[in-house]
Design a protein around this motif. Structure first.
Motif, mmCIF file in Angstrom:
data_model
loop_
_atom_site.group_PDB
_atom_site.id
_atom_site.type_symbol
_atom_site.label_atom_id
_atom_site.label_comp_id
_atom_site.label_asym_id
_atom_site.label_seq_id
_atom_site.Cartn_x
_atom_site.Cartn_y
_atom_site.Cartn_z
ATOM 1 N N LYS A 183 0.825 -1.199 0.000
ATOM 2 C CA LYS A 183 0.000 0.000 0.000
ATOM 3 C C LYS A 183 0.862 1.253 0.000
ATOM 4 O O LYS A 183 0.488 2.276 -0.538
ATOM 5 N N LYS A 184 2.031 1.148 0.603
ATOM 6 C CA LYS A 184 2.931 2.292 0.659
ATOM 7 C C LYS A 184 3.812 2.387 -0.590
ATOM 8 O O LYS A 184 4.722 3.207 -0.647
ATOM 9 N N ASN A 185 3.566 1.524 -1.564
ATOM 10 C CA ASN A 185 4.273 1.526 -2.850
ATOM 11 C C ASN A 185 5.749 1.160 -2.772
ATOM 12 O O ASN A 185 6.531 1.550 -3.635
HETATM 13 C C1 LIG Z 1 1.148 4.528 -5.087
HETATM 14 O O1 LIG Z 1 1.173 4.542 -6.492
HETATM 15 C C2 LIG Z 1 -0.112 4.783 -7.080
HETATM 16 C C3 LIG Z 1 0.018 4.603 -8.593
HETATM 17 O O2 LIG Z 1 1.191 5.151 -9.092
HETATM 18 C C4 LIG Z 1 -0.608 6.173 -6.664
HETATM 19 O O3 LIG Z 1 -1.882 6.427 -7.204
HETATM 20 C C5 LIG Z 1 -0.686 6.241 -5.128
HETATM 21 O O4 LIG Z 1 -1.045 7.542 -4.708
HETATM 22 C C6 LIG Z 1 0.644 5.857 -4.503
HETATM 23 N N1 LIG Z 1 0.485 5.737 -3.072
HETATM 24 C C7 LIG Z 1 1.343 6.258 -2.195
HETATM 25 C C8 LIG Z 1 1.038 6.015 -0.740
HETATM 26 O O5 LIG Z 1 2.323 6.893 -2.507
#
Ligand SMILES: *[C@@H]1O[C@H](CO)[C@@H](O)[C@H](O)[C@H]1NC(C)=O
Ligand SMILES: C[S@@+](CC[C@H](N)C(=O)[O-])C[C@H]1O[C@@H](n2cnc3c(N)ncnc32)[C@H](O)[C@@H]1O
Length: 324
Positions: A183-185
């Protein structure tokens, strides 16, 4: 009939918890006065002295080699904010009852770490952004390429470091914790698939060494995976060192034995620097003492363990030793 028994059981459970909580309140710091004092202590500036012992190191008890490398840390704004939030959350009666109930239901099936991950509770705090930068001797606009956080938990600690890196990698065994990291990418890597020679600028291994099965192999793999010359390992170790590995809901001895001797924090830090870490091919660049904080529950405002946080660089002497 079944429903009635179930409801009766829940009522009994909740009242037992409430009774228990009252008991604790009377006996320990949960009295309203002590609580109010604690809150104002955390809120006001001059609380610093109260928490001094968390950061204290008796320099004469440190070995001569490590002594000049000790870095004094202090309670700062971010740490206070974490404590305040934790204290506040532990007072949310119904949330805490829900956590406690769910933990009881889930504990025969899954590990404690996974329960916390699943419930989104048990946030951890190791260092603030400022403390991180002070340890690594970097400015607030420093940029590196790659960070790897091993055993990252819910990624709360990773988030303190991530803005300094273009790419952030993480590993974690617990499935619910992996969801948090996704979730935190962060780029999730397999527990046995992160090794990559000369790849990472910084590898953080925070409070993992005593929780993994093969700490010696882990250290050797980390050493190999750091960018030669500039790569650093940020290692946090809970002292006194008490290794045990969470396998499902059981705790076991690790396969590999990392020896740490000494009765005090200072002695253990000295012993680790001179023995285990040196043997693994690392040289201490800096070491500090920090409280490892964990969000509380209905009985405690927070939990605290004693951390030694090392900045380590692969030693060159080790290379020649291995080559010859
Ligand atoms: C993670 O990546 C997605 C798609 O690139 C983006 O929409 C989302 O805001 C990002 N989330 C965070 C927590 O950075
Ligand atoms: C004590 S927590 C530390 C979490 C976080 N790094 C911190 O400092 O707050 C240890 C974590 O390591 C994970 N873990 C245990 N063995 C592991 C391994 N071999 N590889 C990756 N993660 C592991 C556990 O699931 C747990 O979430």
């Amino acid at each position: 009939m079944k429903t009635a028994v179930f409801i009766a059981w829940i009522v009994f459970y909740v009242s037992a918890l409430l009774a228990l909580r009252r008991m604790w309140t009377g006996k320990y710091v949960r009295s309203p006065l002590a609580r109010a004092l604690f809150v104002s202590m955390v809120n006001e500036g001059d609380a610093t002295e109260q928490f001094q012992e968390w950061y204290h190191c008796c320099l004469v008890k440190l070995g001569e080699d490590v002594r000049p490398l000790f870095l004094q840390s202090y309670m700062d704004q971010d740490t206070k904010a974490f404590l305040r939030q934790s204290e506040e959350k532990s007072g949310w009666m119904f949330t805490q009852l829900y956590y406690s109930f769910m933990s009881t239901v889930l504990s025969p099936i899954v590990s404690r770490t996974s329960i916390n991950g699943f419930l989104g509770r048990g946030a951890m705090f190791v260092f603030s952004g400022d403390q991180f930068r002070q340890l690594l001797q970097i400015s607030s606009d420093w940029q590196g390429d790659r960070l790897l956080d091993l055993g990252a938990g819910d990624g709360g600690v990773t988030a303190v470091m991530d803005k300094h890196f273009k790419e952030v990698y993480a590993t974690e065994v617990s499935t619910p914790m992996r969801w948090h990291l996704q979730k935190k990418n962060y780029t999730l890597l397999e527990v046995d698939g992160w090794q990559n020679p000369g790849f990472y600028d910084v590898i953080s291994c925070l409070n993992l060494l005593d929780r993994c099965d093969e700490p010696l192999t882990l250290l050797a793999d980390i050493r190999r995976s750091l960018v030669p010359g500039t790569g650093r390992l940020l290692l946090a170790v809970v002292l006194p060192f008490q290794p045990s590995v969470e396998v499902g809901r059981k705790w076991q001895w690790p396969k590999e034995y990392l020896k740490v001797k000494g009765k005090t924090w200072e002695k253990q830090v000295t012993h680790m620097s001179k023995r285990a870490l040196q043997k693994a091919g690392f040289e201490v660049e800096a070491v500090t003492r920090l409280p490892y904080l964990c969000e509380g529950d209905m009985y405690h405002d927070y939990y605290v363990l004693d951390d030694a946080v090392f900045v380590l660089k692969p030693s060159e002497a080790h290379d020649t030793e291995l080559d010859s």
